[in-house]
Design a protein around this motif. Structure first.
Motif, short mmCIF file in Angstrom:
data_model
loop_
_atom_site.label_atom_id
_atom_site.label_comp_id
_atom_site.label_asym_id
_atom_site.label_seq_id
_atom_site.Cartn_x
_atom_site.Cartn_y
_atom_site.Cartn_z
N SER A 95 -48.11 -16.56 62.96
CA SER A 95 -46.79 -16.36 62.34
C SER A 95 -46.55 -17.26 61.13
O SER A 95 -45.41 -17.33 60.65
CB SER A 95 -45.69 -16.64 63.37
OG SER A 95 -45.77 -17.99 63.84
N ILE A 140 -44.41 -16.03 58.19
CA ILE A 140 -43.00 -15.69 58.40
C ILE A 140 -42.21 -16.85 58.98
O ILE A 140 -41.00 -16.73 59.19
CB ILE A 140 -42.84 -14.45 59.31
CG1 ILE A 140 -43.46 -14.69 60.69
CG2 ILE A 140 -43.46 -13.21 58.65
CD1 ILE A 140 -43.17 -13.59 61.70
N ASP A 141 -42.88 -17.98 59.22
CA ASP A 141 -42.17 -19.15 59.76
C ASP A 141 -41.23 -19.77 58.74
O ASP A 141 -40.22 -20.40 59.10
CB ASP A 141 -43.16 -20.21 60.24
CG ASP A 141 -43.85 -19.82 61.54
OD1 ASP A 141 -43.33 -18.93 62.24
OD2 ASP A 141 -44.92 -20.40 61.85
N SER A 142 -41.58 -19.65 57.45
CA SER A 142 -40.77 -20.22 56.37
C SER A 142 -41.10 -19.47 55.09
O SER A 142 -41.94 -18.56 55.07
CB SER A 142 -41.05 -21.71 56.20
OG SER A 142 -42.34 -21.92 55.63
N ASP A 143 -40.48 -19.90 54.00
CA ASP A 143 -40.77 -19.31 52.69
C ASP A 143 -41.86 -20.06 51.95
O ASP A 143 -42.12 -19.77 50.78
CB ASP A 143 -39.50 -19.30 51.82
CG ASP A 143 -38.46 -18.31 52.32
OD1 ASP A 143 -38.86 -17.23 52.77
OD2 ASP A 143 -37.26 -18.62 52.26
N TYR A 144 -42.54 -21.00 52.62
CA TYR A 144 -43.54 -21.83 51.94
C TYR A 144 -44.80 -21.05 51.60
O TYR A 144 -45.35 -21.19 50.51
CB TYR A 144 -43.89 -23.04 52.81
CG TYR A 144 -44.86 -24.00 52.15
CD1 TYR A 144 -44.45 -24.81 51.10
CD2 TYR A 144 -46.17 -24.09 52.59
CE1 TYR A 144 -45.34 -25.68 50.48
CE2 TYR A 144 -47.07 -24.96 51.98
CZ TYR A 144 -46.65 -25.76 50.93
OH TYR A 144 -47.53 -26.62 50.33
N TYR A 198 -42.78 -15.08 53.46
CA TYR A 198 -41.35 -14.80 53.44
C TYR A 198 -40.81 -14.96 54.86
O TYR A 198 -41.25 -14.27 55.78
CB TYR A 198 -41.08 -13.38 52.93
CG TYR A 198 -41.63 -13.14 51.54
CD1 TYR A 198 -40.94 -13.60 50.41
CD2 TYR A 198 -42.84 -12.48 51.36
CE1 TYR A 198 -41.45 -13.38 49.12
CE2 TYR A 198 -43.35 -12.26 50.07
CZ TYR A 198 -42.66 -12.73 48.97
OH TYR A 198 -43.17 -12.52 47.72
N GLN A 199 -39.87 -15.86 55.02
CA GLN A 199 -39.32 -16.12 56.35
C GLN A 199 -38.72 -14.86 56.94
O GLN A 199 -37.96 -14.14 56.29
CB GLN A 199 -38.27 -17.22 56.28
CG GLN A 199 -37.78 -17.69 57.64
CD GLN A 199 -36.91 -18.93 57.54
OE1 GLN A 199 -36.45 -19.30 56.47
NE2 GLN A 199 -36.69 -19.59 58.67
N GLU A 226 -38.15 -12.66 61.12
CA GLU A 226 -38.36 -12.59 62.56
C GLU A 226 -39.60 -11.74 62.84
O GLU A 226 -39.87 -10.76 62.14
CB GLU A 226 -37.15 -11.98 63.25
CG GLU A 226 -35.89 -12.83 63.18
CD GLU A 226 -36.04 -14.14 63.92
OE1 GLU A 226 -36.69 -14.14 65.01
OE2 GLU A 226 -35.54 -15.17 63.43
#
Length: 298
Positions: free
Chosen positions: A138, A141-145, A148-149, A151
């Motif tokens: 994941s 999708i965990d963050s925008d780093y 893209y964040q 669920e």
């Protein structure tokens, strides 16, 4: 070009046959987080990812230059080359696995399972039957780093197989964060790293056609977490970790390490005879020639 002293650490006499250049070359630096190296012998170049900068880079062996291969890259992470010399990529941001055709066009191999988007495909290998096997943790999708964040639509981090007919099969669903993966040379076994387990470890599965069986822990990480995985021609299993590359004998014994000055994310065997290591580590790309060859697959 920077030079770094090669540091081979012998932990078992079986590692004594493995050595190489006295100095590693740092081919490139200045990235945010490098990943996914794949070597193309016909063109004598290497493609690798700089994930947070949303770009894929290309190192040219003939000139020593590094340039942008693709930007934006869909926050691409792991790559492999298929048996027709095409680039297969895990695009974390686009949540899909793609193939770059010889004319530069992009074909989507897989972007969903049972109608639900993947989390963020991470690393990928091809089987000789043409199927594509990949991990789906994941991180994207965990963050925008490095994506893209969002669920998770699937609600789990699994391992999948995509067949040439477009069908996608779940092959392993009991991982925390599946990451690097590699077949044994005869494709009878599949080694898969689980990054988020404590300790991080590699599991080994028996390949039964389109399915996997078993899944015992093959080796554990004693420094940080495992990431990319490769197999050499002697059946040794190599894994990227925080202190360098760890080398396990086929029986699961940690026999040695190639210690690195930066945290390793991934690596590949390249060059004309598959005896040059290309290593992505933190902000840099390194290489050295070694006395072992990467596995040759059917």
């Amino acid at each position: 070009m920077d030079m770094v002293k090669a540091d081979f650490q012998l932990l078992d006499e079986r590692f004594a046959r493995i050595n190489g250049d006295e100095w590693m070359q740092r081919l490139h630096t200045g990235c945010r987080w490098t990943e996914g190296p794949v070597y193309f012998p016909a063109g004598r170049y290497l493609v690798f990812s700089d994930i947070p900068n949303d770009r894929t880079l290309r190192w040219d062996e003939t000139t020593g230059q590094v340039g942008v291969f693709r930007q934006p890259s869909g926050y691409a992470n792991g790559h492999t080359a298929d048996r027709r010399g095409r680039l297969i990529s895990c695009e974390q941001g686009n949540r899909r696995v793609t193939r770059t055709e010889h004319d530069g066009s992009i074909t989507v191999i897989a972007d969903a399972w049972n109608g639900k988007k993947f989390n963020s495909p991470n690393d990928v290998v091809e089987h000789s039957d043409g199927s594509i096997w990949f991990t789906d943790p994941s991180y994207g999708i965990d963050s925008d780093y490095e994506g893209y964040q969002a669920e998770s639509e699937i609600g789990a981090c699994n391992v999948y197989r995509a067949d040439p007919d477009g069908s996608v099969t779940l092959v392993a669903d009991d991982f925390s964060r599946p990451n690097g993966l590699a077949f044994s040379a005869d494709e009878s076994k599949l080694y898969i790293a689980d990054t988020r387990q404590d300790p991080s470890h590699i599991r080994v599965f028996d390949v039964k056609g389109a399915r996997l069986a078993g899944g015992a822990i093959f080796g554990t990480c004693d420094n940080g977490r495992f990431d990319g995985v490769r197999v050499d021609s002697k059946g040794d299993v190599w894994a990227a970790a925080h202190d360098g590359l760890h080398c396990f004998a086929p029986d699961g014994t940690l026999i040695g390490k190639l210690r690195m000055p930066e945290i390793c994310s991934n690596f590949t065997f390249g060059g004309a005879r598959r005896n040059e290591l290309f290593i992505t580590a933190s902000s840099s790309l390194y290489t050295l020639r070694v006395t072992v060859n990467g596995a040759r697959y059917p």
